[in-house]
Design an enzyme around this catalytic site. Structure first.
Site, mmCIF file in Angstrom:
data_model
loop_
_atom_site.group_PDB
_atom_site.id
_atom_site.type_symbol
_atom_site.label_atom_id
_atom_site.label_comp_id
_atom_site.label_asym_id
_atom_site.label_seq_id
_atom_site.Cartn_x
_atom_site.Cartn_y
_atom_site.Cartn_z
ATOM 1 N N GLU A 1 -85.009 9.393 -43.283
ATOM 2 C CA GLU A 1 -85.241 9.420 -44.879
ATOM 3 C C GLU A 1 -84.006 9.419 -45.220
ATOM 4 O O GLU A 1 -82.978 9.365 -44.909
ATOM 5 C CB GLU A 1 -85.483 11.230 -45.272
ATOM 6 C CG GLU A 1 -86.613 11.944 -44.663
ATOM 7 C CD GLU A 1 -86.456 13.517 -44.323
ATOM 8 O OE1 GLU A 1 -86.362 14.157 -45.136
ATOM 9 O OE2 GLU A 1 -86.888 14.102 -43.124
ATOM 10 N N HIS B 1 -89.019 11.048 -47.946
ATOM 11 C CA HIS B 1 -89.181 11.987 -46.495
ATOM 12 C C HIS B 1 -90.293 11.202 -45.230
ATOM 13 O O HIS B 1 -90.686 11.835 -45.143
ATOM 14 C CB HIS B 1 -89.679 13.128 -47.100
ATOM 15 C CG HIS B 1 -89.549 14.096 -45.845
ATOM 16 N ND1 HIS B 1 -90.197 14.287 -44.997
ATOM 17 C CD2 HIS B 1 -89.064 15.138 -45.559
ATOM 18 C CE1 HIS B 1 -89.984 14.898 -43.989
ATOM 19 N NE2 HIS B 1 -89.652 16.389 -44.907
#
Ligand code: TA6
Length: 282
Positions: A257, A155
């Site tokens: 991400e 992320h």
């Protein structure tokens, strides 16, 4: 001077500092195996870490590169983004050469993880800095007797000078699920994505590298194994509602991400799956 790997204290928590002869640096917290800082040679920070991030050894740290596992976001019954980012990982490998530094951190199932997710696994995140490159590889091994399914992501919170002046190139033509528009499936038709509102998209099966362009610098982003790309920026209202992000924090960050989110990955007993994200400062 060879590359070095030091054990340090970062905001009161155990972490590793990697440094290479050519001047690349990274800080990796043991909690979550989370890269919190990456400065390629030249000394500019390329990851966003919120000045309001909480460092208590448990709470998810807002910024850097959280590992989302065994669940991405709210795609299942577990806490958002799974539990890997809340747990302390152990250092399994450290290697350095003339101009690279590499660490491997591991997390294995235990009573606490099995209470949430009843599967035997090991997760290993390998983090390499070399020249202007940061390379993260997540390997998930199924050490139990039955197959399991996971969704996962790296992320990555990228630091940007000003989000509205940044462009993401390479997403043209790919379909995405738009979380800000009732999860509708849309197709990207612009030549570059510019963030001018809340953005929360899962792009499906992105088969080419991306380029994040700013007026005076760029970043190449490549993934292997992870089929999807998530682009997230909370914009004004959500930024104000997120306690560990400053109200104007959304201006300085852009999450791009590497994810396996659209379809869960099935890992058979005794087998493993891996995914990688590579960032190159240009
Ligand atoms: O990856 C995008 C996302 O799933 C968003 O929907 C947003 O909520 C974000 O991650 C942050 O999640 P967190 O649980 O860290 O607040």
């Amino acid at each position: 001077m060879p590359a070095t790997i030091e054990h340090i204290d970062f905001h009161g928590q155990p972490a590793l500092r990697l440094a290479t002869a050519s001047g690349a640096r990274a800080v990796v917290a043991l909690q979550g195996a989370q890269v919190l800082s990456w400065t390629p040679p030249g000394g500019e920070e390329r990851l966003y870490l919120s000045p309001q991030a909480v460092f208590d050894g448990r709470t998810a740290v807002r910024g850097g590169i959280p590992v989302c596992f065994p669940q991405f976001a709210d795609l299942g019954p577990l806490p958002a983004h799974g539990f890997a980012r809340n747990r302390r990982w152990t250092l399994a490998t450290e290697r350095s050469g003339k101009d690279f530094a590499l660490v491997g951190l591991q997390l294995a199932d235990d009573e606490a993880s099995r209470a949430l997710w009843p599967h035997a696994f090991t997760a290993e995140l390998s983090i390499l800095i070399e020249d202007s490159r940061l390379d993260l590889e997540l390997e998930i091994a199924n050490t139990g007797d039955e197959a399991f399914e996971v969704t996962a992501a790296l992320h990555t919170y990228l630091a940007v000078r000003e989000v509205e002046e940044s462009r993401i190139e390479g997403l043209h033509g790919f379909s995405y699920r738009d979380k800000t528009d009732a999860n509708r499936i849309q197709r990207d038709s612009g030549d570059a994505l510019v963030i001018e509102a809340e953005t929360d998209r899962v792009y499906h099966e992105v088969s080419r590298p991306l380029l994040l362009r700013e007026y005076d610098r760029s970043l190449g982003i490549n993934a292997d194994g992870f089929p999807d790309v998530v682009v997230w920026n909370p914009w004004v209202e959500r930024s104000a509602a997120i306690a560990d992000l400053p109200d104007d924090g959304f201006r300085r960050m852009l999450c791009i991400e590497a994810a396996a989110a659209r379809q869960p990955v099935r890992v058979q007993a005794g087998e493993s799956w891996w995914g990688r994200q590579t960032l190159v400062a240009l």
